[in-house]
Scaffold this active site. Structure first.
Site, PDB file in Angstrom:
ATOM      1  N   GLU A   1       0.818  -1.209   0.000  1.00  0.00           N
ATOM      2  CA  GLU A   1       0.000   0.000   0.000  1.00  0.00           C
ATOM      3  C   GLU A   1       0.852   1.259   0.000  1.00  0.00           C
ATOM      4  O   GLU A   1       1.897   1.305   0.634  1.00  0.00           O
ATOM      5  CB  GLU A   1      -0.841   0.039   1.264  1.00  0.00           C
TER       6      GLU A   1
ATOM      7  N   CYS B   1      -1.943   1.487   8.230  1.00  0.00           N
ATOM      8  CA  CYS B   1      -1.156   0.637   7.338  1.00  0.00           C
ATOM      9  C   CYS B   1      -1.630  -0.813   7.355  1.00  0.00           C
ATOM     10  O   CYS B   1      -2.026  -1.346   8.368  1.00  0.00           O
ATOM     11  CB  CYS B   1       0.309   0.722   7.709  1.00  0.00           C
TER      12      CYS B   1
HETATM   13  N1  SAH Z   1       7.193  -0.365  11.231  1.00  0.00           N
HETATM   14  C1  SAH Z   1       7.323   1.011  11.380  1.00  0.00           C
HETATM   15  C2  SAH Z   1       6.664   1.815  10.283  1.00  0.00           C
HETATM   16  C3  SAH Z   1       5.364   1.315   9.811  1.00  0.00           C
HETATM   17  S1  SAH Z   1       4.041   1.100  11.002  1.00  0.00           S
HETATM   18  C4  SAH Z   1       6.815   1.468  12.716  1.00  0.00           C
HETATM   19  O1  SAH Z   1       6.236   0.652  13.425  1.00  0.00           O
HETATM   20  O2  SAH Z   1       7.061   2.614  13.047  1.00  0.00           O
HETATM   21  C5  SAH Z   1       3.450   2.664  10.863  1.00  0.00           C
HETATM   22  C6  SAH Z   1       2.412   3.209  11.730  1.00  0.00           C
HETATM   23  O3  SAH Z   1       1.121   2.767  11.345  1.00  0.00           O
HETATM   24  C7  SAH Z   1       2.454   2.981  13.226  1.00  0.00           C
HETATM   25  O4  SAH Z   1       3.370   3.696  13.948  1.00  0.00           O
HETATM   26  C8  SAH Z   1       1.131   3.580  13.484  1.00  0.00           C
HETATM   27  O5  SAH Z   1       1.324   4.971  13.477  1.00  0.00           O
HETATM   28  C9  SAH Z   1       0.273   3.201  12.309  1.00  0.00           C
HETATM   29  N2  SAH Z   1      -0.687   2.171  12.659  1.00  0.00           N
HETATM   30  C10 SAH Z   1      -0.557   0.830  12.603  1.00  0.00           C
HETATM   31  N3  SAH Z   1      -1.686   0.219  13.009  1.00  0.00           N
HETATM   32  C11 SAH Z   1      -2.542   1.215  13.334  1.00  0.00           C
HETATM   33  C12 SAH Z   1      -3.878   1.245  13.821  1.00  0.00           C
HETATM   34  N4  SAH Z   1      -4.554   0.131  14.017  1.00  0.00           N
HETATM   35  N5  SAH Z   1      -4.428   2.461  14.059  1.00  0.00           N
HETATM   36  C13 SAH Z   1      -3.753   3.609  13.835  1.00  0.00           C
HETATM   37  N6  SAH Z   1      -2.506   3.643  13.359  1.00  0.00           N
HETATM   38  C14 SAH Z   1      -1.893   2.464  13.114  1.00  0.00           C
HETATM   39 FE1  SF4 Z   2       5.535  -3.873  11.862  1.00  0.00          FE
HETATM   40 FE2  SF4 Z   2       4.789  -3.022  14.256  1.00  0.00          FE
HETATM   41 FE3  SF4 Z   2       5.382  -1.228  12.371  1.00  0.00          FE
HETATM   42 FE4  SF4 Z   2       3.146  -2.724  12.196  1.00  0.00          FE
HETATM   43  S1  SF4 Z   2       3.613  -1.165  13.721  1.00  0.00           S
HETATM   44  S2  SF4 Z   2       4.586  -2.317  10.563  1.00  0.00           S
HETATM   45  S3  SF4 Z   2       3.876  -4.704  13.069  1.00  0.00           S
HETATM   46  S4  SF4 Z   2       6.780  -2.737  13.299  1.00  0.00           S
END
Ligand code: SAH
Ligand code: SF4
Length: 376
Positions: free
Chosen positions: A96, A355
């Protein structure tokens, strides 16, 4: 798992590599520069349009390189101002890329900021409990060309929006590496991709407008601090004590706060720039006032900006977004302590902008079989 495409990806090549290819294939070196002009400045979609390159060499290029390595399956436009692109890669994997056309609300930000959020892996091995990418496990790292190609597809949409000539530099304002995957677990490919994005001959996109987000891989944060190109760093904190953080982010067992915070502090010290702490608010999980107070403590130590993100519900997970009142109560503790913070009013909520969520809908449950680093 590794993906070896039948040809190399053109968007994964540096100028030096393209120059070597030009010379090997009997062309003067300057052809490579002409080629990068077509790719990154004029942003054409076919080899045929590269009219100042000899036809014979264009054939050679086509034999050796893939030009389109991330193809949008669909472009979901939300009621607000986001676009979510579900992209199909050469091996049919899906990732995505999200385009957010509105500002994150906050002090002193101008109103029409465009932020592009890119992915770095198919799935993710880190298994954070709130995250759709974590649910499916890790499939593979993205190739350099696949990371860059996501931005080229966004350029295509943005370029198509106006009648005027394409600007030399893409018309978006920020790149955040916060899509699917853990960017620092695909370190080398990410660095090469960001070098191409930043280079004058490439997208010429300023490093200060690129933010890499990590769940907190300490050795890679230390390595990132030493890079010649200085990107911004966001740390996904999501819990302000080890107890709470470990519950929702298994990575905290490996790199607990007493290691993560000094690494983050060293990074900030080296760059002299503000870090961002990402903090998803999940009802009754990490939104207590004690957590807010502990978060204040960490943010003060790091002189960090805090980005509060109300949890986006994920199919298959039971957690809830706290009420507006609870969100504000949490925010007020930061406000009182004079921490710089924003509460993100999720843009693109109606298209599952967090994401991994759009892709998850395209997958059947038995496909959630990627590799995991931590046992549940
Ligand atoms: N792996 C890296 C970058 C990708 S995850 C990290 O964890 O920083 C990126 C972001 O997606 C997370 O920090 C969060 O901000 C967001 N994210 C993931 N799941 C989410 C959810 N259920 N609700 C809101 N934001 C979410
Ligand atoms: Fe991976 Fe955690 Fe980032 Fe989701 S929030 S992409 S599981 S490191």
């Amino acid at each position: 798992m590794k993906y070896l495409p039948e040809k190399e990806l053109i968007f994964g090549q540096t100028l030096e590599e393209l120059e070597a290819f030009a010379v090997e294939s009997g062309q003067p070196k300057f052809r490579a520069k002409q080629l990068t002009e077509w790719l990154y400045k004029k942003r054409v979609q076919t080899w045929d349009e590269m009219s100042n390159l000899p036809a014979k060499w264009r054939e050679k290029l086509e034999e050796h390189f893939i030009l389109q390595s991330a193809n949008p399956l669909f472009n979901q436009e939300s009621q607000d101002v986001s676009n979510k692109l579900l992209m199909k890669l050469g091996d049919n994997s899906m990732i995505e890329t999200v385009l957010i056309r509105a500002p994150m609300e906050g002090v002193g930000q101008k109103s029409s900021r465009i932020t592009v959020c890119i992915s770095t892996q198919v799935g993710c091995a880190y298994g954070c409990k709130f995250c759709a990418s974590g649910l499916m496990g890790w499939r593979r790292d993205l190739l350099v060309g696949e990371i860059v190609a996501q931005l080229m597809q966004v350029c295509r949409i943005e370029d198509g929006r106006t009648e005027r000539a394409k600007p030399e530099i893409p018309s978006f304002d920020n790149i955040v590496v916060m899509g699917m995957g853990e960017p620092l677990a695909n370190y080398d490919n990410l660095m090469k991709a960001l070098h191409i994005v930043n280079a004058d001959w490439g997208l010429k996109f300023g490093a200060r407008r690129i933010t890499v987000s990590t769940s907190g891989l300490v050795p890679q944060i230390q390595k990132l601090a030493e890079e010649p190109i200085q990107f911004r760093l966001a740390i996904s904190l999501h819990g302000a004590t080890n107890h709470v953080r470990t519950k929702i982010m298994p990575v905290n067992r490996k790199y607990p706060l007493e290691e993560l915070i000094p690494a983050a502090k060293a990074f900030a010290g080296k760059h002299g720039r503000m870090l961002t702490l990402e903090y998803i608010l999940i009802e009754e999980v990490n939104d207590s006032l004690d957590q807010a107070t502990a978060l204040v403590d960490i943010a003060q130590k790091l002189h960090a900006h805090v980005n509060l993100i109300p949890y986006n519900s994920v199919d298959g997970l039971d957690w809830k977004r706290p009420s507006q009142m609870r969100q504000n109560r949490f925010g007020d503790i930061l406000k009182k302590a004079k921490i710089s913070y924003t509460i993100r009013r999720e843009k693109g909520h109606d298209i599952d902008a967090a994401c991994g969520q759009l892709r998850l809908k395209e997958e059947s449950p038995e496909n959630l079989d990627g590799e995991r680093l931590f046992e549940n």
